[in-house]
Design a protein around this motif. Structure first.
Motif, PDB file in Angstrom:
ATOM      1  N   UNK A 113     -10.778 -11.285 -11.584  1.00  0.00           N
ATOM      2  CA  UNK A 113      -9.889 -10.837 -12.742  1.00  0.00           C
ATOM      3  C   UNK A 113      -9.836  -9.430 -12.971  1.00  0.00           C
ATOM      4  N   UNK A 114      -8.584  -9.057 -13.263  1.00  0.00           N
ATOM      5  CA  UNK A 114      -8.226  -7.567 -13.416  1.00  0.00           C
ATOM      6  C   UNK A 114      -6.964  -7.490 -14.278  1.00  0.00           C
ATOM      7  N   UNK A 115      -6.994  -6.242 -14.535  1.00  0.00           N
ATOM      8  CA  UNK A 115      -5.847  -6.073 -15.595  1.00  0.00           C
ATOM      9  C   UNK A 115      -4.555  -5.446 -15.436  1.00  0.00           C
ATOM     10  N   UNK A 116      -4.329  -4.579 -15.994  1.00  0.00           N
ATOM     11  CA  UNK A 116      -2.692  -3.978 -15.632  1.00  0.00           C
ATOM     12  C   UNK A 116      -2.768  -3.243 -14.249  1.00  0.00           C
ATOM     13  N   UNK A 117      -3.582  -2.639 -13.843  1.00  0.00           N
ATOM     14  CA  UNK A 117      -3.516  -2.049 -12.532  1.00  0.00           C
ATOM     15  C   UNK A 117      -3.387  -3.126 -11.658  1.00  0.00           C
ATOM     16  N   UNK A 118      -4.340  -4.075 -11.539  1.00  0.00           N
ATOM     17  CA  UNK A 118      -4.067  -5.086 -10.793  1.00  0.00           C
ATOM     18  C   UNK A 118      -2.595  -5.977 -10.588  1.00  0.00           C
ATOM     19  N   UNK A 119      -2.120  -6.048 -11.786  1.00  0.00           N
ATOM     20  CA  UNK A 119      -1.106  -6.791 -11.723  1.00  0.00           C
ATOM     21  C   UNK A 119       0.221  -5.845 -11.137  1.00  0.00           C
ATOM     22  N   UNK A 120       0.084  -4.547 -11.529  1.00  0.00           N
ATOM     23  CA  UNK A 120       0.861  -3.661 -10.922  1.00  0.00           C
ATOM     24  C   UNK A 120       0.868  -3.598  -9.354  1.00  0.00           C
ATOM     25  N   UNK A 169       6.014  -1.119   1.927  1.00  0.00           N
ATOM     26  CA  UNK A 169       4.708  -0.306   2.647  1.00  0.00           C
ATOM     27  C   UNK A 169       3.644  -0.010   1.687  1.00  0.00           C
ATOM     28  N   UNK A 170       2.762  -0.674   1.927  1.00  0.00           N
ATOM     29  CA  UNK A 170       1.363  -0.566   0.833  1.00  0.00           C
ATOM     30  C   UNK A 170       0.811   0.859   0.741  1.00  0.00           C
ATOM     31  N   UNK A 171       1.300   1.868   1.752  1.00  0.00           N
ATOM     32  CA  UNK A 171       0.930   3.149   1.489  1.00  0.00           C
ATOM     33  C   UNK A 171       1.603   3.853   0.423  1.00  0.00           C
ATOM     34  N   UNK A 172       2.590   3.288  -0.296  1.00  0.00           N
ATOM     35  CA  UNK A 172       3.095   3.623  -1.429  1.00  0.00           C
ATOM     36  C   UNK A 172       3.000   3.097  -2.574  1.00  0.00           C
ATOM     37  N   UNK A 173       1.820   2.275  -2.784  1.00  0.00           N
ATOM     38  CA  UNK A 173       1.601   1.414  -3.931  1.00  0.00           C
ATOM     39  C   UNK A 173       1.125   2.305  -4.917  1.00  0.00           C
ATOM     40  N   UNK A 174       0.412   3.322  -4.966  1.00  0.00           N
ATOM     41  CA  UNK A 174      -0.182   4.235  -5.884  1.00  0.00           C
ATOM     42  C   UNK A 174       1.001   4.728  -6.722  1.00  0.00           C
ATOM     43  N   UNK A 175       1.952   5.238  -5.997  1.00  0.00           N
ATOM     44  CA  UNK A 175       3.077   5.788  -6.573  1.00  0.00           C
ATOM     45  C   UNK A 175       3.681   4.831  -7.551  1.00  0.00           C
ATOM     46  N   UNK A 176       3.996   3.814  -6.952  1.00  0.00           N
ATOM     47  CA  UNK A 176       4.697   2.646  -7.861  1.00  0.00           C
ATOM     48  C   UNK A 176       4.035   2.080  -9.045  1.00  0.00           C
ATOM     49  N   UNK A 209      -0.348  -6.110  -7.612  1.00  0.00           N
ATOM     50  CA  UNK A 209       0.380  -7.237  -7.047  1.00  0.00           C
ATOM     51  C   UNK A 209       1.804  -7.421  -6.851  1.00  0.00           C
ATOM     52  N   UNK A 210       2.564  -6.916  -7.976  1.00  0.00           N
ATOM     53  CA  UNK A 210       4.038  -7.063  -7.760  1.00  0.00           C
ATOM     54  C   UNK A 210       4.501  -6.126  -6.672  1.00  0.00           C
ATOM     55  N   UNK A 211       3.774  -4.976  -6.675  1.00  0.00           N
ATOM     56  CA  UNK A 211       4.178  -4.153  -5.362  1.00  0.00           C
ATOM     57  C   UNK A 211       4.092  -4.924  -3.903  1.00  0.00           C
ATOM     58  N   UNK A 212       2.798  -5.368  -3.867  1.00  0.00           N
ATOM     59  CA  UNK A 212       2.491  -6.136  -2.543  1.00  0.00           C
ATOM     60  C   UNK A 212       3.433  -7.117  -2.406  1.00  0.00           C
ATOM     61  N   UNK A 213       3.909  -8.087  -3.223  1.00  0.00           N
ATOM     62  CA  UNK A 213       4.775  -9.028  -3.292  1.00  0.00           C
ATOM     63  C   UNK A 213       6.265  -8.686  -2.954  1.00  0.00           C
ATOM     64  N   UNK A 214       6.460  -7.251  -3.380  1.00  0.00           N
ATOM     65  CA  UNK A 214       7.764  -6.949  -2.813  1.00  0.00           C
ATOM     66  C   UNK A 214       8.056  -6.606  -1.488  1.00  0.00           C
TER      67      UNK A 214
END
Length: 283
Positions: A180-187, A197-204, A189-194
């Motif tokens: 289980x995770x909160x807001x960071x985990x959800x953000x 490139x996972x290298x840009x996940x922090x900025x998103x 998740x949404x990025x990965x499913x898009x």
């Protein structure tokens, strides 16, 4: 669509049947992500020495159901919902005998859509509004919710979506691992499913969270979560996977939640009657 969706030293001792609690007792402890990962990979292994992360491939025959809802954050009244069900078999590297249903209900616009499809021998039959159509397909495509399940145990999900600690709940039937995770985990998740490139996940993720903080109260933000529950039997086999989350919409004031459940099927699937009537019994 995404808003509408050998560290295990104790496997033989604490997870074994002899150490399960009594009927009137249950045990809940916290284990590391690394421990949980090892247990899952052992359960999903098909051939010795080869890592498998896909439960569908392990099960061979499986079922899936999902419910995605969009609601008004102020009233929790339903705005729209999407329901999906799936039955399929996986054998020799291909999916076949795939039956899925899709239902979309748009309350605001008073629209209701129901569609069924059945794919067998590389032909997809679709039933909608009492009409049947069929198409040749080179590769069977599963619903997007099934794609989520196929990604749940990848490195990106395990180390970017879930937290570092996992809850192990032991019962008389087996045990469940809960991530289980909160807001960071959800953000994340949404990025990965898009599919980006996972290298840009922090900025998103930073941008997404900033947008939400500008629109929602701390109380509303605290409700956001993402959770994965993996059920095991006494023999350490994965019997069911449940993935659910609650999300807030960054571009407009809205809230959505989703529940996706997948499990190994033990039923003999019967092709839908509309298919039998037109393509089997009619011969």
């Amino acid at each position: 669509m995404l808003f509408m969706v050998c560290a295990i030293m104790c496997v033989g001792c604490s997870f074994g049947e002899d150490n399960l609690p009594s009927d009137s007792d249950s045990k809940e402890i916290t284990i590391s992500l690394t421990e949980a990962e090892s247990v899952i990979y052992d359960a999903l292994q098909i051939q010795a020495g080869q890592i498998n992360r896909d439960a569908f491939k392990k099960w061979g025959k499986f079922e899936l159901t999902s419910v995605l809802r969009a609601v008004n954050p102020n009233t929790n009244n339903l705005i729209a919902s999407q329901k999906t069900s799936l039955f399929a078999t996986y054998e020799n590297g291909v999916y076949d005998n795939v039956y899925s249903t899709y239902e979309l209900r748009d309350v605001e616009h008073d629209q209701h859509t129901i569609r069924e499809s059945y794919t067998v021998d590389n032909i997809e039959y679709t039933y909608e509004n009492s009409t049947v159509s069929n198409d040749n397909v080179d590769n069977v495509e599963l619903p997007s919710e099934a794609d989520v399940v196929k990604k749940l145990f990848t490195d990106d999900f395990l180390y970017l979506v879930y937290g570092n600690k996992v809850t192990k709940k032991v019962t008389t039937d087996g045990y469940t691992l809960v991530f289980k995770n909160g807001l960071q985990g959800l953000a994340n998740f949404l990025y990965i499913m898009s599919g980006r490139d996972v290298d840009d996940i922090e900025e998103y993720a930073e941008s997404y969270i900033e947008q939400l903080k500008a629109m929602y109260s701390d109380a509303e933000l605290s409700e956001v979560y993402i959770q994965l529950s993996v059920e095991f039997d006494k023999q350490n086999n994965i019997t069911e996977i449940k993935f659910n989350y609650l999300a807030l919409e960054p571009s407009q004031y809205g809230k959505s939640d989703a529940v996706i459940t997948a499990k190994k099927s033990t039923e003999n699937f019967q092709a839908p009657q509309w298919y039998l009537d037109r393509f089997v019994d009619a011969k």
